[in-house]
Design a protein around this motif. Structure first.
Motif, mmCIF file in Angstrom:
data_model
loop_
_atom_site.group_PDB
_atom_site.id
_atom_site.type_symbol
_atom_site.label_atom_id
_atom_site.label_comp_id
_atom_site.label_asym_id
_atom_site.label_seq_id
_atom_site.Cartn_x
_atom_site.Cartn_y
_atom_site.Cartn_z
ATOM 1 N N ARG A 51 -1.157 12.561 -8.553
ATOM 2 C CA ARG A 51 -1.824 13.792 -7.942
ATOM 3 C C ARG A 51 -1.513 15.034 -8.409
ATOM 4 O O ARG A 51 -2.262 16.157 -8.754
ATOM 5 C CB ARG A 51 -1.970 13.433 -6.411
ATOM 6 C CG ARG A 51 -2.616 12.370 -5.997
ATOM 7 C CD ARG A 51 -3.056 12.383 -4.548
ATOM 8 N NE ARG A 51 -3.796 11.121 -4.115
ATOM 9 C CZ ARG A 51 -2.822 10.062 -3.370
ATOM 10 N NH1 ARG A 51 -1.846 10.252 -2.942
ATOM 11 N NH2 ARG A 51 -3.559 9.028 -3.025
ATOM 12 N N ALA A 89 0.725 -1.270 0.054
ATOM 13 C CA ALA A 89 0.052 -0.068 0.104
ATOM 14 C C ALA A 89 0.776 1.226 -0.037
ATOM 15 O O ALA A 89 0.517 2.197 -0.801
ATOM 16 C CB ALA A 89 -0.946 0.021 1.236
ATOM 17 N N ALA A 90 1.942 1.387 0.632
ATOM 18 C CA ALA A 90 2.850 2.305 0.794
ATOM 19 C C ALA A 90 3.428 2.756 -0.592
ATOM 20 O O ALA A 90 3.743 3.577 -1.097
ATOM 21 C CB ALA A 90 3.793 2.007 1.893
ATOM 22 N N LEU A 123 1.084 7.218 -6.407
ATOM 23 C CA LEU A 123 -0.007 8.011 -6.411
ATOM 24 C C LEU A 123 0.538 9.447 -6.328
ATOM 25 O O LEU A 123 -0.226 10.443 -6.995
ATOM 26 C CB LEU A 123 -1.191 7.705 -5.525
ATOM 27 C CG LEU A 123 -1.834 6.541 -5.812
ATOM 28 C CD1 LEU A 123 -2.955 6.172 -4.705
ATOM 29 C CD2 LEU A 123 -2.779 7.015 -7.108
ATOM 30 N N GLN A 124 1.456 9.908 -5.744
ATOM 31 C CA GLN A 124 1.550 11.089 -5.085
ATOM 32 C C GLN A 124 2.008 11.881 -6.288
ATOM 33 O O GLN A 124 1.475 13.235 -6.749
ATOM 34 C CB GLN A 124 2.876 11.163 -4.267
ATOM 35 C CG GLN A 124 2.460 10.690 -2.857
ATOM 36 C CD GLN A 124 1.264 11.572 -2.291
ATOM 37 O OE1 GLN A 124 1.386 12.649 -2.494
ATOM 38 N NE2 GLN A 124 0.530 10.812 -1.428
ATOM 39 N N TYR A 170 -4.601 3.458 -10.357
ATOM 40 C CA TYR A 170 -3.966 3.165 -8.940
ATOM 41 C C TYR A 170 -4.926 3.356 -7.775
ATOM 42 O O TYR A 170 -4.917 2.951 -6.914
ATOM 43 C CB TYR A 170 -2.839 4.377 -9.081
ATOM 44 C CG TYR A 170 -1.515 3.883 -9.585
ATOM 45 C CD1 TYR A 170 -0.819 2.820 -9.401
ATOM 46 C CD2 TYR A 170 -1.334 4.577 -10.723
ATOM 47 C CE1 TYR A 170 0.099 2.470 -9.951
ATOM 48 C CE2 TYR A 170 -0.055 4.207 -11.449
ATOM 49 C CZ TYR A 170 0.639 3.194 -11.127
ATOM 50 O OH TYR A 170 1.714 2.687 -11.526
ATOM 51 N N ASP A 171 -5.972 4.315 -8.066
ATOM 52 C CA ASP A 171 -6.829 4.590 -6.886
ATOM 53 C C ASP A 171 -7.476 3.431 -6.547
ATOM 54 O O ASP A 171 -7.937 2.894 -5.571
ATOM 55 C CB ASP A 171 -7.733 5.990 -7.171
ATOM 56 C CG ASP A 171 -7.162 7.061 -7.028
ATOM 57 O OD1 ASP A 171 -6.149 7.252 -6.025
ATOM 58 O OD2 ASP A 171 -7.671 7.963 -7.593
ATOM 59 N N ASP A 193 -6.849 -1.486 0.369
ATOM 60 C CA ASP A 193 -7.120 -0.920 1.598
ATOM 61 C C ASP A 193 -8.071 -2.005 2.211
ATOM 62 O O ASP A 193 -8.300 -2.145 3.442
ATOM 63 C CB ASP A 193 -7.739 0.376 1.322
ATOM 64 C CG ASP A 193 -6.607 1.567 1.221
ATOM 65 O OD1 ASP A 193 -5.652 1.232 1.474
ATOM 66 O OD2 ASP A 193 -7.175 2.611 0.867
ATOM 67 N N LYS A 231 -5.408 0.853 -5.096
ATOM 68 C CA LYS A 231 -5.020 1.089 -3.584
ATOM 69 C C LYS A 231 -6.645 0.891 -2.718
ATOM 70 O O LYS A 231 -6.654 0.516 -1.632
ATOM 71 C CB LYS A 231 -4.822 2.659 -3.262
ATOM 72 C CG LYS A 231 -4.531 2.978 -1.896
ATOM 73 C CD LYS A 231 -3.938 4.448 -1.801
ATOM 74 C CE LYS A 231 -3.188 4.693 -0.546
ATOM 75 N NZ LYS A 231 -4.290 4.514 0.576
ATOM 76 N N ASP A 275 0.873 4.303 -2.840
ATOM 77 C CA ASP A 275 0.460 5.501 -2.386
ATOM 78 C C ASP A 275 1.873 6.458 -2.947
ATOM 79 O O ASP A 275 1.527 7.691 -3.346
ATOM 80 C CB ASP A 275 0.541 5.638 -0.982
ATOM 81 C CG ASP A 275 0.072 7.080 -0.385
ATOM 82 O OD1 ASP A 275 -1.078 7.244 -0.693
ATOM 83 O OD2 ASP A 275 0.552 7.861 0.112
#
Length: 343
Positions: free
Chosen positions: A87, A76-77, A83-84, A153-154, A161, A157, A80
């Motif tokens: 975004r 997950a990390a 994703l940064q 990616y969302d 999650d 994730k 994420d």
């Protein structure tokens, strides 16, 4: 003897019999209770082995649940982290497109007339409009592609999650069992203290003078040497939590084999049943191979084969609570088979 005399003696006999019976009962009531024999060392060891055979599968389940949770959190990390920048790109692109739109539509058609009047020619004005439309279109394509990638990616994730939430629940459930396990562990340890006087495990930590007992060279030798150096360290279930090149202060059975093989760059799971599938099945073990036990009870113990002493196979393993990493003959438990990691 006359019936009359017999009748006279019968009450006397009954009285004597009743008196004797009462005396016997009173003697039984007030006699000191027979001392309960203390269990022998062999009986205590048998009880510990029996109880541990029931506890170890639960401990391995804890390792599995906790290990899966740690893996999912790392995954997950990583998602994420990907994703940064996506975004950021989406926000920057939206800002640019918004700026273009604001510049173009500011003032409405008056701007078009003013541009036409100031451009010098209708042709130049048309070219300007075409460039503006192209820029806007290219930005829209860019933002669409970026948004699509971000949505993918969302989705990943979001699914991860949900998995993590489920694993957190399982981790908590197995963790709750940990308290019950620890209570039973304390009881078994109390038996050991009673048996050995100080709580120290009985017997020698090594069998023979060498560990590993049989040298072969290669990764198997390096792994065995690493494991042998951990002899005398205490058993603690659920450890080590994270792989490390550095020696750990304590181990459980699959934690020891996992750590030893990591010393040569091979990653194993912190779970006996997973380690059973993480290598090549072999019929004849050699130094460094994994040896598995209890095929009829869920396959819940593993050690590291280190050769032969007096014609018998020996291993280094982390036995159970209250004990330490030590050498042991492999024929003292029912063997399931052998695995050669990296083979």
């Amino acid at each position: 003897m006359s019936p009359l005399r017999t009748a006279r003696r019968r009450p006397r006999r009954l009285l004597l019999l009743a008196t004797a019976l009462a005396a016997s009962l009173l003697a039984g009531l007030f006699a000191p209770a027979a001392a309960h024999a203390e269990p022998s060392l062999a009986e205590i060891e048998a009880e510990i082995a029996k109880q541990w055979n029931q506890l170890e599968p639960v401990i391995e389940d804890y390792n599995k649940a906790h290990g899966d949770l740690l893996k999912s959190k790392k995954k997950a990390a990583a998602i994420d982290a990907k994703l940064q920048p996506l975004r950021l790109t989406v926000e920057v692109t939206r800002t640019r497109v918004g700026a273009i739109a604001a510049e173009y539509y500011k003032g409405g058609r008056n701007q078009e007339i003013n541009s036409l009047l100031s451009s010098g020619s209708p042709k130049q004005f048309a070219e300007q409009l075409a460039i503006l439309e192209y820029l806007a279109h290219s930005k829209q394509e860019q933002i669409a592609a970026t948004t699509e990638a971000k949505a993918l990616y969302d989705k990943q994730k979001s699914e991860l999650d949900a998995i993590i939430a489920d694993q957190v629940k399982k981790d908590a459930e197995v963790g709750a069992k940990k308290k019950a396990i620890e209570a039973e562990v304390d009881r078994l340890q109390a038996l050991r203290v009673k048996a050995y006087g100080s709580g120290a495990p009985g017997g020698s930590y090594k069998i023979g003078s060498l560990c590993p007992a049989t040298a072969i060279g290669g990764n198997g030798q390096k792994v065995a040497v690493a494991a042998c150096k951990q002899i005398s360290k205490s058993y603690v279930f659920g450890s080590p939590e994270e792989l490390s090149k550095s020696p750990q202060p304590h181990y459980d059975c699959s934690g020891l084999t996992q750590w030893a093989w990591y010393q040569v760059g091979i990653r194993l799971s912190h779970y006996t049943k997973d380690q059973w599938t993480e290598g090549k099945r072999v019929s004849t073990p050699q130094t460094g191979d994994l040896v598995f036990f209890f095929p009829n009870d869920g396959l819940h113990h593993v050690g590291l084969y280190v050769g032969k002493v007096n014609g018998r196979g020996v291993m280094v393993h982390a036995p159970h609570t209250g004990d330490v990493v030590r050498m042991a003959y492999i024929d003292t438990m029912p063997i399931a088979g052998y695995i050669r990691p990296g083979g």
